[in-house]
Motif scaffolding. Sequence first.
Motif, mmCIF file in Angstrom:
data_model
loop_
_atom_site.group_PDB
_atom_site.id
_atom_site.type_symbol
_atom_site.label_atom_id
_atom_site.label_comp_id
_atom_site.label_asym_id
_atom_site.label_seq_id
_atom_site.Cartn_x
_atom_site.Cartn_y
_atom_site.Cartn_z
ATOM 1 N N LEU A 1 14.810 81.664 80.380
ATOM 2 C CA LEU A 1 15.571 80.487 80.769
ATOM 3 C C LEU A 1 14.746 79.210 80.613
ATOM 4 C CD1 LEU A 1 17.484 81.672 83.973
ATOM 5 C CD2 LEU A 1 18.429 81.209 81.708
ATOM 6 N N LEU A 2 15.408 78.181 80.115
ATOM 7 C CA LEU A 2 14.831 76.851 80.006
ATOM 8 C C LEU A 2 15.587 75.996 81.024
ATOM 9 C CD1 LEU A 2 12.795 75.150 78.298
ATOM 10 C CD2 LEU A 2 14.713 74.624 76.774
ATOM 11 N N SER A 3 15.083 75.963 82.243
ATOM 12 C CA SER A 3 15.845 75.408 83.362
ATOM 13 C C SER A 3 15.741 73.894 83.492
ATOM 14 C CB SER A 3 15.380 76.051 84.679
ATOM 15 O OG SER A 3 15.568 77.446 84.648
ATOM 16 N N ASN A 4 14.717 73.291 82.906
ATOM 17 C CA ASN A 4 14.454 71.872 83.130
ATOM 18 C C ASN A 4 14.904 71.009 81.966
ATOM 19 O OD1 ASN A 4 13.145 72.907 85.366
ATOM 20 N ND2 ASN A 4 11.105 72.571 84.570
ATOM 21 N N SER A 5 15.203 69.742 82.268
ATOM 22 C CA SER A 5 15.533 68.738 81.253
ATOM 23 C C SER A 5 14.767 67.465 81.560
ATOM 24 C CB SER A 5 17.036 68.439 81.245
ATOM 25 O OG SER A 5 17.790 69.603 80.986
ATOM 26 N N PHE A 6 14.222 66.862 80.521
ATOM 27 C CA PHE A 6 13.330 65.706 80.689
ATOM 28 C C PHE A 6 13.783 64.609 79.729
ATOM 29 C CE2 PHE A 6 8.755 64.143 79.772
ATOM 30 C CZ PHE A 6 8.790 63.211 80.807
ATOM 31 N N TYR A 7 14.031 63.408 80.278
ATOM 32 C CA TYR A 7 14.527 62.284 79.493
ATOM 33 C C TYR A 7 13.632 61.066 79.694
ATOM 34 C CZ TYR A 7 18.733 65.194 79.494
ATOM 35 O OH TYR A 7 19.614 66.242 79.368
ATOM 36 N N PRO A 8 12.527 60.978 78.956
ATOM 37 C CA PRO A 8 11.673 59.791 79.056
ATOM 38 C C PRO A 8 12.149 58.695 78.097
ATOM 39 C CG PRO A 8 10.641 61.402 77.623
ATOM 40 C CD PRO A 8 11.951 62.008 78.076
ATOM 41 N N ASP A 9 11.778 57.470 78.376
ATOM 42 C CA ASP A 9 12.015 56.391 77.417
ATOM 43 C C ASP A 9 10.741 55.574 77.289
ATOM 44 O OD1 ASP A 9 12.008 54.202 79.390
ATOM 45 O OD2 ASP A 9 13.972 54.949 80.001
ATOM 46 N N SER A 10 10.712 54.702 76.306
ATOM 47 C CA SER A 10 9.463 53.989 75.995
ATOM 48 C C SER A 10 9.135 52.898 77.012
ATOM 49 C CB SER A 10 9.537 53.382 74.588
ATOM 50 O OG SER A 10 10.616 52.491 74.482
ATOM 51 N N LYS A 11 10.043 52.632 77.956
ATOM 52 C CA LYS A 11 9.749 51.670 79.039
ATOM 53 C C LYS A 11 8.971 52.329 80.171
ATOM 54 C CE LYS A 11 14.041 50.552 79.845
ATOM 55 N NZ LYS A 11 14.791 51.325 78.831
ATOM 56 N N GLY A 12 8.837 53.649 80.125
ATOM 57 C CA GLY A 12 8.128 54.372 81.171
ATOM 58 C C GLY A 12 9.040 55.016 82.192
ATOM 59 N N ASP A 13 10.357 54.788 82.088
ATOM 60 C CA ASP A 13 11.310 55.439 82.987
ATOM 61 C C ASP A 13 11.595 56.858 82.503
ATOM 62 O OD1 ASP A 13 11.608 53.167 84.564
ATOM 63 O OD2 ASP A 13 13.239 52.377 83.329
ATOM 64 N N TYR A 14 12.016 57.710 83.432
ATOM 65 C CA TYR A 14 12.365 59.078 83.042
ATOM 66 C C TYR A 14 13.275 59.710 84.076
ATOM 67 C CZ TYR A 14 8.984 60.681 86.557
ATOM 68 O OH TYR A 14 8.327 60.906 87.738
ATOM 69 N N LEU A 15 14.023 60.683 83.602
ATOM 70 C CA LEU A 15 14.756 61.625 84.443
ATOM 71 C C LEU A 15 14.136 62.989 84.210
ATOM 72 C CD1 LEU A 15 18.601 60.940 84.048
ATOM 73 C CD2 LEU A 15 17.396 61.235 86.214
ATOM 74 N N LEU A 16 13.759 63.668 85.262
ATOM 75 C CA LEU A 16 13.250 65.036 85.161
ATOM 76 C C LEU A 16 14.120 65.916 86.046
ATOM 77 C CD1 LEU A 16 11.260 67.207 84.282
ATOM 78 C CD2 LEU A 16 9.746 66.478 86.146
ATOM 79 N N LEU A 17 14.926 66.740 85.438
ATOM 80 C CA LEU A 17 15.874 67.577 86.156
ATOM 81 C C LEU A 17 15.403 69.023 86.143
ATOM 82 C CD1 LEU A 17 19.129 66.050 84.633
ATOM 83 C CD2 LEU A 17 17.868 65.310 86.666
ATOM 84 N N THR A 18 15.455 69.659 87.306
ATOM 85 C CA THR A 18 15.017 71.050 87.461
ATOM 86 C C THR A 18 16.138 71.849 88.103
ATOM 87 O OG1 THR A 18 14.096 70.761 89.693
ATOM 88 C CG2 THR A 18 12.670 70.173 87.829
#
Length: 569
Positions: A121-138
Motif C-alpha cells: 500500500l502507498l498510503s500517503n500523498s504529498f503535494y509540495p510547491d515551489s513557494k515552500g507550502d505543502y500538503l502531506l496526507l497520511t
Amino acid sequence: MGAMFNFRKAFLGSSTAVSNTARKILKYEGSYDRKGVFQLTEYDAIIIGAGHNGLTAANYLAMGGLKVCVLEQRHIVGGAAVTEEFHPGYRNSIASYVVSLLRPKVVDELELKKYGYQPMLLSNSFYPDSKGDYLLLTGDDAHNKKQYEKFSDTDYASLEAFHVIVDKVGEIISSQWLKEPPKLYGGGLSDLLASAKLGLDVYKLDDDTRYRLMQFFIGAPDSIIERWFDSDKVKAMIAAHCMPANYASLHQPGASLAMLHHAVGECDGKKGAWGLVKGGMGAITQAMAASAEAKGVVIRTNVAVEKILVENGTACGVRLKGGETIAAKTIAANTDPKRTFLTLVGEEYLPKSFAEDIKVFRQESASLRMNLALSGLPEFACLPGSEIGEHHRSSISFIESKDHVEEAYRSSRAGIPADPPIIEAIIPSVSDDSLTDKAGTHVMSLLCKYMPYDLADGKNWDDEKEKVVENILGYVTKFIPNLPDILVAYQCLTPLDIERMFGMTRGDICHGRLEPDQLFSARPHPDAAQYATPVKGLYLCGSGAHPGGGVTGAPGRNAAKRILKDLYI
C-alpha cells in the motif's frame, strides 16, 4: 486451482468437455518457417503483445482449453508494466509505476500471489510547491484535517462530501469494467438487458448523485473543482488527479472522468487505495507469464509481428519480421487500435467507414517518463531532514496551482514541452530495497506532463530531449536541493521513445484518450467495442478496448470471455 475451475464452470463447463470441443471446432493450419517449409501449427490462438492484458487474455484462453502462443517484440514480457535495470545496480518500473486498477478477480483467478505478486500500500500523498507550502496526507484523519486547515476552514469537510459522491459514481463505473459493453446499435436481448441493468443502477442513485454523475461524464473539471473547493492548494491537488490519464484542458467538457480513478481503484483489498509492487510492476507481468506457462501457454520474445494475415475477410495468422508466418484461427491484438487496424491489418481489409473512423481515433497522452538513479535520499526543502519520512513514502505531485495544469496543457498543444511540467513522482526504493544493489541508494520515478508528441517549428525529440531533461531536473531541484549531488544517472522516455520501445502510437500510454466518445460502447468504435472486430477471427484485448487504459487486466479478461463465447456457442 479453485479459481481456474470456477472460471471454466462459469463460462465453458468442464475442462474435459472444453478440450474435446476445442479439438472439433478448431482446425489446425500450418506456417512456413524461414526456409519456406510448411509445418503444422498447434496453436488455437495467437496473442500479439505480452503486456499485462495480452498475458491476461492468454491465461483465460488457456483455461478455456485453447493452445495459445503469445508473441512479444521486446526481449522481456510485460509491455509497459515491466521492471528493468536502467543503470547498473538500479532497477525500476520504467513505465507504469503504481498499481490500483488491477481487478481483484484477475489477481485471484490467475493466482498471481502464488507466482510472486506482492502489492504494498502507498498510503500517503504529498503535494509540495515551489513557494515552500505543502500538503502531506497520511492514513491519520486527525493529521489530514490539520493539513487541510492550513489552507481552508471548509475544504476538509467539502472533500469528505465530495468523496462520498465520487465513491457512489465510481461503484457504477467499476461494476462495468469486467463486462462486455452493450452494442450501440443492432444489439440483441443481452445488450438490451445490459443497458437496462446499467440504467437501473443509475436510477437507484439519489437525485443529487445522478446529477453529479452526469457532471463527471460530460462536465469540465474546472467547474467541479470550483463548485466543491475553496483554497488554491486543494484545487491544485484535485486538478492533479485529472492529469495522469488525461490530455485535455480543465475547461473541456468530458475531461472529468479521470477524477474517478481513485474510486475505481483497489489495492490488496482496500478500496480507493494505490500501491507499489514488490520488485516493481514487472512482478505483476512475470507472475502472469508464470501462471500462463503453467497452463501450457507458449511465450516467445524478440519476435515482432509485421502483419496480421487476412484471407477472405478472416484473420488466419501473422507474419513476423524476418518472414516467419504462424497460422491460427483466432488472433487477439494487445496493440493499440491504430497500430492494429491501420498497420498490422491494413485499410484494404477493413470497411471504408470503419477505417476512416479509426484514423481519427484520438491517441496521445503527452507523457514523458523519467527514472532517476540516486546515490542517497532526496531531501525536500519544505521538509528538511536526511532520514526517511512519511513524505518519502508518498505519491508526490509537483504542482503549483490549478492554473499550472492549464498552462502546461496549452503549452503542449502549441507543440512546446511544458516548462515547468506537472510531475507525479514516487521513490519506491524507500519501501522496496530490492530495487538497488547498495544500501542507502534509491530510485525515483517521474511522470511529466504535458509533453507533446509533435514539437513546434519542425523540432524533433531526439534533438530536444537533453534540453527538456535539463529543465525538468532544474525544476525538481527547487524542491529537492540535494538532487544534483545524489543524481547518478537518469533514463528519459519521451513520447517518441515510448512509441518506439512499447509500440504505443504517438506514445499514448492509454491506447486512446479516455473521453466520453471514446469509451464504453464506442471504444474504439461501435463495430469493435465488444472485442470482436470487422475482421472475422480478430479480436482486441488491449487498453484500446473497454474499459481503457491502466493496469487493469479487464480488457484481456473480457476479450478472452468473448473469444470463448464465439468459439463454443
